[in-house]
Enzyme design. Structure first.
Site: not given
Ligand code: NAD
Length: 474
Positions: A173, A246, A280, A377
């Site tokens: 997804k 992650e 990230c 962040e």
């Molecule tokens: P997010 O947590 O808002 O969303 C990530 C994904 O989770 C999306 O597909 C979203 O639709 C889904 N989602 C949202 N709520 C959910 C729930 N309750 N249950 C299951 N899935 C759910 O993150 P974002 O805003 O898309 O991405 C940015 C964040 O991701 C930043 O904090 C960044 O640091 C982190 N990130 C981490 C890594 C890593 O490898 N550690 C890599 C890239 C981004």
């Protein structure tokens, strides 16, 4: 294959148009560029069922045959880098050169993972009985992959490659902000992988929680924010699903006084601002020794002035917009907070009025350690530059964070940098360089930046469960 329209989910090897839709915007123009399917609960059930049905044959297929099919998928993606990258830029906002790197990098990542093998450990206990004890690593079953919007294709591939190579089947997804390129990746795989092995679903905010609570998944592999990661873990705990998380980071760069300021300024700039800071492992706090602080600040500000911000589709754009309105407003709120507290901006101006989620490169000049701009962040083109006098103090400030994802140390002496790097509480530390990742090494966060790793044999093992055979002599 048409990359500009006809976005369908892939369920059981076939196209699913869906009954409802979500709008996908181009963040540079705020125009709606496509309607992506809004997966219903029944469609998710169908995807999980298809993945479950495909699992016995896929997991029983010899490892080398799975590897060969996945290498075909990597080659098919390599053939489509350009149109896929154009699509990625239009939904994500990143400059086209960066989108090409992401799509090509995702294909190469798949190839890199395909070079790995699952280990088998054999021990013969010295108990005089002649027993042989063998530990194998078996696939888990149906995996749910959930990806964020900053690197949709690459981070989707971080899940697809090890999950499928290890013998699992997958329901992937993408984020509702960037579903399009991942839907096309699913379409590309339809002619290559057996039906049900890779299913790609897109949808709104309800879909992620449906996945994490769905009893058909044996594992959830999630990349996103720490806040959401907590919810994923809580929801997955109901059926004790395995998780890889992650999550977010607040990476510190420590710049020691013996660096060649002019030589490293450009790299330091990109360590913070690549993908408009939406990485990230971007540098989100830059600790600079007081002896070189002003010179480095001036060099960063001068370099920032040469970087064109604009629509990623234009060839000379180096930084695109922030991906979506909620993130745009979050970043602007952090900048407004810094200004209202009276912190000085070394670079940065008012964002121009839309359309487009553009934020100018903003460098905050030595704000207090406890300020929001340092502690949170940012995930946008905003960087606090922080002065230090003693290395011990810089290390302590860098480590005083609930996050532990990455970090970097910059020095004229590799040994000197390594000594400091060994004291940082994070999963990944770069010495004198940008955020290099390889499929051959484990990548993951400590503390609240995550659980588990991606990449390397360690990452492949995350998609398996151990099974030990204790053979007694007959
Ligand atoms: P997010 O947590 O808002 O969303 C990530 C994904 O989770 C999306 O597909 C979203 O639709 C889904 N989602 C949202 N709520 C959910 C729930 N309750 N249950 C299951 N899935 C759910 O993150 P974002 O805003 O898309 O991405 C940015 C964040 O991701 C930043 O904090 C960044 O640091 C982190 N990130 C981490 C890594 C890593 O490898 N550690 C890599 C890239 C981004």
């Amino acid at each position: 294959m048409d990359f500009s329209s006809d976005f369908t989910m892939t369920i059981d090897g076939a196209a699913h148009r869906g009954e409802a839709f979500i709008d996908v915007l181009n963040p540079a123009t705020e125009a709606v560029i496509a309607a992506a399917p809004d997966c219903s609960r029944e469609e998710l059930d169908a995807a999980v069922e298809a993945a479950g049905k495909a699992f016995p044959a896929w997991s029983a297929m010899p490892f080398d045959e799975r590897r060969a099919l996945l290498l075909r998928l990597a080659d098919a993606l390599l053939e489509q880098v350009e149109p896929m990258a154009r699509l990625l830029t239009s939904e994500q906002g990143k400059p086209i050169a960066d989108a090409i790197n992401e799509v090509g990098g995702a294909a190469m990542y798949l190839k890199g993972i395909c070079a790995l093998d699952l280990p088998v450990t054999i021990t013969e206990p010295e108990d005089g009985q002649g027993r042989v004890v063998e530990t194998h690593h078996c696939p888990i079953g149906v995996v749910g992959g959930i990806a964020p919007w900053n690197f949709p294709v690459l981070l989707g591939m971080f899940k697809l490659a090890p999950a499928l190579l290890a013998g699992n089947t997958l329901v992937l997804k993408p984020s509702p902000f960037t579903p399009l390129a991942t839907l096309k990746l699913g379409e590309l795989a339809r002619d290559i992988l057996p039906p049900g092995v890779l299913n790609v679903v897109s949808g709104g905010d309800a879909l992620g929680p449906w996945m994490t609570s769905h009893p058909g998944f044996g594992k959830i592999s999630f990349t996103g924010s720490t806040q959401t990661g907590r919810r994923v873990m809580e929801s997955a705990s109901a059926s004790l699903k395995r998780v890889t998380l992650e999550l977010g980071g607040n990476d510190a760069a420590i710049v020691l006084p013996d660096v060649d300021v002019d030589a490293v300024a450009e790299q330091l700039f990109w360590s913070a601002f690549r993908n408009s800071g939406q990485v990230c492992i971007a540098t989100k706090r830059m600790y600079v020794h007081s002896k070189i602080y002003d010179r480095l600040k001036d060099a960063l500000v001068a370099y920032a002035a040469t970087v064109k911000i604009g629509d990623g589709a234009e060839a000379d754009t180096r930084l695109g917009p922030v991906n979506n309105r909620p993130q745009y407003e979050r970043v602007l709120d952090l900048v407004a907070d810094a200004k209202s507290q009276g912190y000085r901006l070394a670079a940065g101006s008012e964002p121009e009025r839309g359309p487009g989620f553009f934020i100018p490169v903003t460098i905050v000049d030595n704000p207090p350690e406890e300020s929001r701009i340092v502690q949170e962040e940012q995930f946008g083109p905003v960087l606090p530059l922080l002065k230090f006098d003693e290395i011990d103090e810089a290390v302590a400030r860098a480590n005083a964070s609930p996050y532990g994802l990455g970090g970097s140390v910059w020095s004229g002496s590799e040994e000197g940098a390594l000594e400091v790097a060994r004291r940082l509480d994070t999963g990944n530390i770069w010495i004198n360089g940008l955020q290099y990742l390889t499929p051959l090494a484990s990548f993951g966060g400590q503390k609240q930046s995550g659980i588990g790793v991606e990449g390397g044999v360690g990452g492949l093992l995350e998609y398996t469960v151990p099974r030990t055979f204790i053979r007694n002599r007959v």
